[in-house]
Design a protein around this motif. Structure first.
Motif, PDB file in Angstrom:
ATOM      1  N   ALA A 138      17.956   3.173  29.910  1.00  0.00           N
ATOM      2  CA  ALA A 138      18.942   3.754  30.465  1.00  0.00           C
ATOM      3  C   ALA A 138      18.742   3.353  32.233  1.00  0.00           C
ATOM      4  O   ALA A 138      20.843   3.097  33.065  1.00  0.00           O
ATOM      5  N   VAL A 139      18.583   3.649  32.918  1.00  0.00           N
ATOM      6  CA  VAL A 139      18.150   2.571  34.075  1.00  0.00           C
ATOM      7  C   VAL A 139      19.323   1.592  34.280  1.00  0.00           C
ATOM      8  O   VAL A 139      20.213   1.061  34.761  1.00  0.00           O
ATOM      9  N   LEU A 140      18.233   0.159  33.236  1.00  0.00           N
ATOM     10  CA  LEU A 140      19.196  -0.960  33.265  1.00  0.00           C
ATOM     11  C   LEU A 140      20.595  -0.798  32.569  1.00  0.00           C
ATOM     12  O   LEU A 140      21.518  -1.401  33.404  1.00  0.00           O
ATOM     13  N   GLY A 141      20.680  -0.553  32.033  1.00  0.00           N
ATOM     14  CA  GLY A 141      22.309  -0.332  31.160  1.00  0.00           C
ATOM     15  C   GLY A 141      22.957   0.416  32.386  1.00  0.00           C
ATOM     16  O   GLY A 141      24.544  -0.147  32.343  1.00  0.00           O
TER      17      GLY A 141
ATOM     18  N   MET B 288      20.197  -6.492  36.754  1.00  0.00           N
ATOM     19  CA  MET B 288      18.980  -6.138  36.336  1.00  0.00           C
ATOM     20  C   MET B 288      17.604  -5.929  36.676  1.00  0.00           C
ATOM     21  O   MET B 288      17.549  -5.521  36.954  1.00  0.00           O
ATOM     22  N   VAL B 289      18.022  -7.158  36.906  1.00  0.00           N
ATOM     23  CA  VAL B 289      16.959  -7.670  38.017  1.00  0.00           C
ATOM     24  C   VAL B 289      16.133  -6.821  39.066  1.00  0.00           C
ATOM     25  O   VAL B 289      15.577  -6.355  39.063  1.00  0.00           O
ATOM     26  N   PRO B 290      17.390  -6.572  39.895  1.00  0.00           N
ATOM     27  CA  PRO B 290      16.206  -5.868  40.903  1.00  0.00           C
ATOM     28  C   PRO B 290      15.816  -4.387  40.093  1.00  0.00           C
ATOM     29  O   PRO B 290      14.187  -4.143  41.169  1.00  0.00           O
TER      30      PRO B 290
ATOM     31  N   MET C 144      10.748  -0.906  39.418  1.00  0.00           N
ATOM     32  CA  MET C 144      10.022   0.066  38.242  1.00  0.00           C
ATOM     33  C   MET C 144       8.625  -1.181  37.497  1.00  0.00           C
ATOM     34  O   MET C 144       8.019  -0.642  36.341  1.00  0.00           O
ATOM     35  N   MET C 145       8.249  -2.309  37.995  1.00  0.00           N
ATOM     36  CA  MET C 145       7.559  -2.537  37.534  1.00  0.00           C
ATOM     37  C   MET C 145       5.906  -2.243  37.784  1.00  0.00           C
ATOM     38  O   MET C 145       5.724  -2.185  36.655  1.00  0.00           O
TER      39      MET C 145
END
Length: 198
Positions: free
Chosen positions: A108-111, A143-145, A150-151
């Protein structure tokens, strides 16, 4: 694990060498079951919800590994012990749902981060055209940042699962309790887990 031990950070590296020692002992049944679990996760029907199914399959792999470590002859069918052993699935269900919820939140965050670019790609796909490389690159850049941000949380969640699944499967601890204990154990031994990560 409710009263977990704290270990030196260097122990995280020793966990890796211990794992290789297990593999060198030649548990072919275990390795075959691992490959089969990976195959199941890649199948469309099961792969739709891999985050829900995989913790239960991992529990089965742990059951098989415990049999092998005790000198017994493991069976490939033990991969499904998380579904078939009495009470195991009920204990594992909170862990599986927790993992699924985290994965859905991550997507959801990436979307949200790449929403407009994803919409543009969807419109191109509906029109039957090839994706514009510029749009694909824009999605990647958006999407990368958040993915990198979140890693650390994703690593913490994975470490929790690594401890909670065996507690629920092998020790009969309820899933919610196992997750709570795992969070405390990971936090207390964060140095060892970080060393294991690298």
């Amino acid at each position: 694990m409710a009263e977990h031990r704290t270990v030196p950070a260097g122990r995280g590296l020793a966990w890796i060498t211990d794992a290789f020692a297990v593999l060198r002992r030649g548990h072919g049944t275990y390795l075959g079951a691992c490959l089969f679990a990976g195959l199941l996760a890649s199948m469309p029907l099961i792969g739709l919800l891999p985050s829900a199914a995989m913790p239960v399959l991992q529990a089965g792999l742990l059951s098989l590994l415990r049999t092998c470590a005790g000198g017994g002859r493991g069976r490939a069918g033990q991969l499904f012990d998380g579904f078939t052993q009495p009470g195991a699935f009920v204990r594992l269900l909170p862990i599986a749902l927790f993992n699924l919820g985290f994965v859905l939140a991550l997507f959801a965050v990436l979307g949200i981060a790449a929403g407009p670019e994803l919409d543009a790609l969807a419109r191109e796909a509906q029109a039957g055209g090839k994706p514009d490389p510029g749009h694909v690159l824009a999605v990647f850049r958006r999407m990368v940042p958040p993915a990198l941000a979140m890693m650390p949380l994703a690593a913490f969640v994975n470490w929790m699962l690594m401890l909670a699944i065996p507690r629920a499967m092998l020790d009969g601890v309820p899933g919610g309790v196992a997750l709570r204990e795992a969070a405390g154990a990971v936090w207390a031994n964060l140095g060892a887990f970080v060393a294991n990560l690298f």
